[in-house]
Design an enzyme around this catalytic site. Sequence first.
Site, PDB file in Angstrom:
ATOM      1  N   THR A 196       0.855  -1.184   0.000  1.00  0.00           N
ATOM      2  CA  THR A 196       0.000   0.000   0.000  1.00  0.00           C
ATOM      3  C   THR A 196       0.890   1.234   0.000  1.00  0.00           C
ATOM      4  O   THR A 196       2.002   1.202   0.538  1.00  0.00           O
ATOM      5  CB  THR A 196      -0.968   0.007   1.205  1.00  0.00           C
ATOM      6  N   HIS A 236       2.424 -11.135  14.382  1.00  0.00           N
ATOM      7  CA  HIS A 236       3.394 -11.691  15.324  1.00  0.00           C
ATOM      8  C   HIS A 236       3.014 -13.094  15.801  1.00  0.00           C
ATOM      9  O   HIS A 236       3.816 -13.780  16.449  1.00  0.00           O
ATOM     10  CB  HIS A 236       3.550 -10.757  16.522  1.00  0.00           C
TER      11      HIS A 236
END
Length: 402
Positions: free
Chosen positions: A323, A375
């Site tokens: 993006t 994560h």
Amino acid sequence: MATPVVMPQMGESIAEGTIVRWIKKVGEPVERDEPLFEISTDKVDAEIPSPAAGVLTDIKVKEGETVPVNSVVGTIGQAGEAPSAPSTARHVAAAADKTDNGGTVTSTSAAPAQEHSGNGRRRSSPLVRRIAKDHDVDITQITGSGIGGRVTKHDILGYIERAPAARPEIARPTADRVEKLSVMRRKIAEHMILSRRTSAHVHSVFHVNFSTVEKLRQQKKREYEQAGARLTYMSFIAKVVVDALRGHPILNASIDGDNVVYKKDINLGVAVALDTGLIVPVIKNADEKNLLGLSRAIADVSERSRSKRLNPEEVHGGTFTITNPGQFGAQFGIPIINQPQVAILGVGTIEKRPVVIDDAIGIRTMAYLTLGYDHRLVDGAVADQFMADVKERLENFDASEL
């Protein structure tokens, strides 16, 4: 024989669609594959072509209504066939003023500008209609120079430049305006909230020297233009990212319950900003394309995203997303992961900045790149190794790949 018009299935996971507007009205002629109506789904907005030539004799689903895929939304009859009475009544009633229980007359909202020919109206493209809306211009007041009187981009920009004083001033609102969220905006909101709830978001930011890329871009951009492509910074970034993903496959993976799915293909999503929201078309098998191929693919899907001509399969199956908030001047962004992917790269504005080089101040073309990663699957060391690889490849881009 009458031909039913159905709500298309714009992708495997799409179960319904909303009719945003009818481009043709009941009783108007239509050619096969001519845009008939516009729909919005949770993945894409698109203009749907007519399945046959003839006359639109029936509209069964009004603007703003959401129906399941494969539902019949209208009917195309033979040329000269009269509209069906019940549907015509419904169509007129939908457009007419309504009266509430208290007897007060209220008007329905005006439909967006539509493409028509004849009857004093002007044909125009989605881009022209967007420019007209942004500048409060009535397209019907412009004489089109295109085929069949179509108003072109040149026509409307010329009109805006020539007659700024002739356009009415926009009145200051006297009260708050309340509008329903569009289908796309609502689906974006749901998707982003889902992603925040699903992934453990962590971000790493790297400062990258684009001076080598800029030098190569200036040397080769004319050659690429002659080949029908634009050599942009995004072209270089996409090429480096897909090459780096080969060496860091965990960033091209997804989580499925207790399993990690390592994707064999690298399908690169490139976020495109629209007036109504954000869409992420996907370049399939991006790692099989060279720099020229990626340049062409990025330009193609971006242009077709804005003109609502993407195919359903082109917004599905992405494995990694880029993006670019920097195109609007942002130094860097903190992007939200595009589920079910596990990583997304945000590109900050690329500009000349003073930097320290061998204990001296120099001017270099620099930018911040931000990696957002999940994560649950990706550790910080792995994410930073990937970003270090991307940084090294950009700062020392191999000219033989041009």
